[in-house]
Design a protein around this motif. Sequence first.
Motif, PDB file in Angstrom:
ATOM      1  N   PRO A  17     -31.354  29.549 -29.269  1.00 47.04           N
ATOM      2  CA  PRO A  17     -32.487  29.170 -30.118  1.00 47.04           C
ATOM      3  C   PRO A  17     -33.308  30.393 -30.515  1.00 47.04           C
ATOM      4  O   PRO A  17     -33.519  31.294 -29.700  1.00 47.04           O
ATOM      5  N   GLU A  18     -33.733  30.430 -31.755  1.00 48.81           N
ATOM      6  CA  GLU A  18     -34.516  31.559 -32.264  1.00 48.81           C
ATOM      7  C   GLU A  18     -35.918  31.083 -32.655  1.00 48.81           C
ATOM      8  O   GLU A  18     -36.086  30.383 -33.654  1.00 48.81           O
ATOM      9  N   PRO A  19     -36.939  31.441 -31.863  1.00 51.95           N
ATOM     10  CA  PRO A  19     -38.302  31.032 -32.181  1.00 51.95           C
ATOM     11  C   PRO A  19     -38.895  31.862 -33.320  1.00 51.95           C
ATOM     12  O   PRO A  19     -38.402  32.938 -33.656  1.00 51.95           O
ATOM     13  N   ASN A  20     -39.975  31.338 -33.874  1.00 46.53           N
ATOM     14  CA  ASN A  20     -40.789  32.049 -34.880  1.00 46.53           C
ATOM     15  C   ASN A  20     -40.000  32.502 -36.097  1.00 46.53           C
ATOM     16  O   ASN A  20     -40.299  33.540 -36.683  1.00 46.53           O
ATOM     17  N   PHE A  73     -34.044  30.753 -44.505  1.00 47.32           N
ATOM     18  CA  PHE A  73     -34.543  31.278 -43.235  1.00 47.32           C
ATOM     19  C   PHE A  73     -34.808  32.773 -43.350  1.00 47.32           C
ATOM     20  O   PHE A  73     -34.028  33.505 -43.962  1.00 47.32           O
ATOM     21  N   GLU A  74     -35.884  33.236 -42.707  1.00 46.87           N
ATOM     22  CA  GLU A  74     -36.230  34.658 -42.683  1.00 46.87           C
ATOM     23  C   GLU A  74     -36.846  35.032 -41.343  1.00 46.87           C
ATOM     24  O   GLU A  74     -37.643  34.267 -40.793  1.00 46.87           O
ATOM     25  N   LYS A  75     -36.481  36.206 -40.856  1.00 46.93           N
ATOM     26  CA  LYS A  75     -37.145  36.795 -39.693  1.00 46.93           C
ATOM     27  C   LYS A  75     -36.769  38.267 -39.671  1.00 46.93           C
ATOM     28  O   LYS A  75     -35.605  38.626 -39.844  1.00 46.93           O
ATOM     29  N   ASP A  76     -37.762  39.124 -39.460  1.00 49.09           N
ATOM     30  CA  ASP A  76     -37.503  40.564 -39.406  1.00 49.09           C
ATOM     31  C   ASP A  76     -36.429  40.869 -38.373  1.00 49.09           C
ATOM     32  O   ASP A  76     -36.455  40.359 -37.255  1.00 49.09           O
ATOM     33  N   GLY A  77     -35.467  41.702 -38.768  1.00 48.78           N
ATOM     34  CA  GLY A  77     -34.424  42.157 -37.863  1.00 48.78           C
ATOM     35  C   GLY A  77     -33.242  41.215 -37.721  1.00 48.78           C
ATOM     36  O   GLY A  77     -32.311  41.516 -36.975  1.00 48.78           O
ATOM     37  N   ILE A  78     -33.261  40.067 -38.410  1.00 44.89           N
ATOM     38  CA  ILE A  78     -32.148  39.118 -38.307  1.00 44.89           C
ATOM     39  C   ILE A  78     -31.599  38.840 -39.696  1.00 44.89           C
ATOM     40  O   ILE A  78     -32.353  38.561 -40.639  1.00 44.89           O
TER      41      ILE A  78
END
Length: 94
Positions: A17-20, A73-78
């Motif tokens: 699971p990936e939070p935030n 979906f977006e998240k820095d570094g992923i």
Amino acid sequence: MARWAKYIGLVLVEGRPEPNTKVFVYQPGTTTEIPVYEDRGQTQITQPLLSDSAGLFAFFVDADAYPSIKLHFEKDGIDFTHANSRHEEVTLLF
């Protein structure tokens, strides 16, 4: 009277699971946000949504107005390129 569909999603990265994670809900084929709600049309949610500590996110959408949606979906570094391409058009179920 609108028919409301509840969408519950889980963000996983390498099986965990990936939070935030930022989650945007768009009209398919566009980057035009559609209105999403915490409930059946009473409390609108400002986008982006964020996945919780368990990687979960949820919202309601007016399925009469939007029978299908696009999730982004977006998240820095992923890199979510593959996941985003798989969610270009999601048909809502009741």
